[in-house]
Design an enzyme around this catalytic site. Structure first.
Site, PDB file in Angstrom:
ATOM      1  CG  ASP A 144     107.769 -18.956 100.245  1.00 50.25           C
ATOM      2  OD1 ASP A 144     107.341 -17.831 100.549  1.00 50.25           O
ATOM      3  OD2 ASP A 144     108.009 -19.856 101.080  1.00 50.25           O
ATOM      4  CG  HIS A 166     116.059 -13.542 112.723  1.00 47.36           C
ATOM      5  ND1 HIS A 166     116.383 -12.431 111.990  1.00 47.36           N
ATOM      6  CD2 HIS A 166     114.753 -13.804 112.488  1.00 47.36           C
ATOM      7  CE1 HIS A 166     115.312 -12.017 111.343  1.00 47.36           C
ATOM      8  NE2 HIS A 166     114.307 -12.829 111.625  1.00 47.36           N
ATOM      9  CG  ASP A 215     119.083 -11.979 108.707  1.00 42.87           C
ATOM     10  OD1 ASP A 215     117.914 -12.320 108.445  1.00 42.87           O
ATOM     11  OD2 ASP A 215     119.366 -11.031 109.466  1.00 42.87           O
ATOM     12  CD  GLU A 233     109.155 -16.825 103.667  1.00 42.47           C
ATOM     13  OE1 GLU A 233     108.376 -15.868 103.497  1.00 42.47           O
ATOM     14  OE2 GLU A 233     108.894 -17.994 103.347  1.00 42.47           O
TER      15      GLU A 233
HETATM   16  N1  LIG Z   1     116.117 -14.707 109.169  1.00 44.20           N
HETATM   17  C1  LIG Z   1     115.122 -14.080 108.550  1.00 44.20           C
HETATM   18  N2  LIG Z   1     113.893 -14.644 108.562  1.00 44.20           N
HETATM   19  C2  LIG Z   1     112.893 -14.023 107.947  1.00 44.20           C
HETATM   20  C3  LIG Z   1     113.071 -12.801 107.301  1.00 44.20           C
HETATM   21  N3  LIG Z   1     111.895 -12.429 106.756  1.00 44.20           N
HETATM   22  C4  LIG Z   1     110.989 -13.394 107.065  1.00 44.20           C
HETATM   23  N4  LIG Z   1     111.580 -14.374 107.788  1.00 44.20           N
HETATM   24  C5  LIG Z   1     110.979 -15.562 108.375  1.00 44.20           C
HETATM   25  O1  LIG Z   1     110.520 -16.445 107.389  1.00 44.20           O
HETATM   26  C6  LIG Z   1     109.560 -17.315 107.990  1.00 44.20           C
HETATM   27  C7  LIG Z   1     108.467 -17.608 106.996  1.00 44.20           C
HETATM   28  O2  LIG Z   1     107.625 -18.549 107.587  1.00 44.20           O
HETATM   29  P1  LIG Z   1     106.280 -19.061 106.956  1.00 44.20           P
HETATM   30  O3  LIG Z   1     105.620 -17.955 106.194  1.00 44.20           O
HETATM   31  O4  LIG Z   1     105.500 -19.737 108.024  1.00 44.20           O
HETATM   32  O5  LIG Z   1     106.714 -20.092 105.865  1.00 44.20           O
HETATM   33  P2  LIG Z   1     107.600 -21.393 105.926  1.00 44.20           P
HETATM   34  O6  LIG Z   1     107.971 -21.781 107.302  1.00 44.20           O
HETATM   35  O7  LIG Z   1     108.730 -21.168 104.985  1.00 44.20           O
HETATM   36  O8  LIG Z   1     106.626 -22.472 105.342  1.00 44.20           O
HETATM   37  P3  LIG Z   1     106.307 -22.808 103.831  1.00 44.20           P
HETATM   38  O9  LIG Z   1     106.313 -21.515 103.080  1.00 44.20           O
HETATM   39  O10 LIG Z   1     104.972 -23.446 103.841  1.00 44.20           O
HETATM   40  O11 LIG Z   1     107.373 -23.724 103.352  1.00 44.20           O
HETATM   41  C8  LIG Z   1     109.059 -16.606 109.246  1.00 44.20           C
HETATM   42  O12 LIG Z   1     109.519 -17.297 110.377  1.00 44.20           O
HETATM   43  C9  LIG Z   1     109.729 -15.238 109.174  1.00 44.20           C
HETATM   44  O13 LIG Z   1     110.088 -14.739 110.447  1.00 44.20           O
HETATM   45  C10 LIG Z   1     114.381 -12.214 107.336  1.00 44.20           C
HETATM   46  O14 LIG Z   1     114.666 -11.143 106.801  1.00 44.20           O
HETATM   47  N5  LIG Z   1     115.369 -12.907 107.966  1.00 44.20           N
END
Ligand SMILES: Nc1nc2c(ncn2[C@@H]2O[C@H](COP(=O)(O)OP(=O)(O)OP(=O)(O)O)[C@@H](O)[C@H]2O)c(=O)[nH]1
Length: 302
Positions: free
Chosen positions: A172, A185, A189, A216
């Site tokens: 992750d 965003h 990506d 992610e």
């Molecule tokens: N740019 C982009 N962002 C994504 C995509 N899929 C998921 N995300 C973002 O990834 C982020 C994941 O956030 P969280 O699940 O809160 O996790 P985190 O901020 O990494 O926190 P920790 O996992 O605790 O380190 C969210 O803001 C999603 O919008 C994608 O395809 N592209």
């Protein structure tokens, strides 16, 4: 580009020669003169791209062989074209009902045979491309969740059969929400694409497998690997990503993008199922996320 391969199954050598003369310039040809031999050749890797099958053979009727090939995982998608002088409607209907792709009547017209073979091969290649697309992540071009699910289930079965250890890593991206919030965003990506490339570069064996299984979240499958080897891959991944130097000024862990990795490793036992195995790696990941992030942990029962 290597030529597509056609397997001719016919007990009559004259008929085989006629088909070879028509198709030999455009395709690689293998042939079998009995149903039994044909079945073996059809299942042998590299498998034929298409089969031309006679109906009347002394050891095995072509219909029977077609039925059998359609039940075997390795051969069920190979198009089978019957070539026969028996052209009554009942035979043709039977051929299609048991999965034949086409029926070519004798006497053979060379141009019609070539055209029908070409049509079937084009269909196979389009189906393959579609299947590949269905298993590929559109953003990073590595496998997607569906591709991962299939591969993990296959590898659990394979390692169980071979009595070898299998590793699964769930990975992750740390603090990715704040990365997106700060850089936007689109840069997010691009970051995911770079991470996927680093993962691919880090894996050295042809059987190692990487997928993007969620926003992610990524996963790596390492067949025939013990805990030490898997930890080494995790360390290499963390250090290769550090070398990539993707800035993350909002991260509490580092000024660069980092990863948390949960690992599980075992020789799959008979009662191990997909969900359990996945959950173990996920628990190890949770442990890393709860502590310092930017690191890895290995699942243990205690
Ligand atoms: N740019 C982009 N962002 C994504 C995509 N899929 C998921 N995300 C973002 O990834 C982020 C994941 O956030 P969280 O699940 O809160 O996790 P985190 O901020 O990494 O926190 P920790 O996992 O605790 O380190 C969210 O803001 C999603 O919008 C994608 O395809 N592209």
């Amino acid at each position: 580009m290597c030529r597509e391969e056609i397997l001719i199954i016919d007990d009559d050598p004259v008929q085989i020669r006629i088909l070879c003369n028509i198709l030999g310039d455009d395709f690689a040809i293998r042939f079998a003169t009995s149903g039994k031999e044909g079945k073996e050749l059809a299942s042998t890797f590299p498998r034929p791209d298409l089969i031309l099958l006679d109906i009347n053979m002394p050891d095995m009727n072509g219909f029977q062989l077609c039925r059998e090939l359609k039940t075997i995982e390795a051969t069920k998608n190979i198009p089978i074209l019957f070539v026969s002088g028996r052209i009554d409607d009942a035979d043709q209907l039977l051929a299609f009902n048991i999965g034949a792709a086409d029926f070519i009547p004798k006497p053979i017209s060379p141009s019609v045979l070539k055209a029908r073979v070409k049509t079937q091969l084009e269909l196979v290649s389009k189906n393959k491309a579609l299947e590949e697309l269905a298993f590929t992540d559109g953003l990073t071009h590595i496998a997607n969740r569906r591709g991962f699910d299939k591969r993990l289930a296959d590898e659990i079965r394979r390692m169980m059969r071979d009595g070898k250890a299998l590793s699964l890593m769930i990975i992750d991206v740390d603090n990715f929400k704040s990365f997106n919030d700060h850089y936007g965003h689109t840069v997010g990506d691009d970051c995911l694409k770079s991470i996927a490339q680093v993962m691919k570069k880090t894996l050295s064996r042809a059987t190692d497998f990487v997928a993007r299984i969620g926003g992610e979240e990524f996963a790596i499958i390492l067949p025939d690997s013990d805990v030490e080897q898997s930890c080494l891959v995790a360390q290499n991944l963390l250090s290769n990503l550090a070398d990539k130097n993707i800035p993350h000024c909002q991260s509490a862990q580092s000024d660069r993008v980092t990863l948390s990795i949960g690992i599980t490793n075992q020789v799959p036992a008979k009662d191990l199922n997909y969900e359990q195995f996945f959950k173990q790696a996920d628990q190890a990941l949770y442990q890393v996320k709860r502590s310092s992030k930017n690191g890895y942990a290995v699942f243990s029962e205690s």
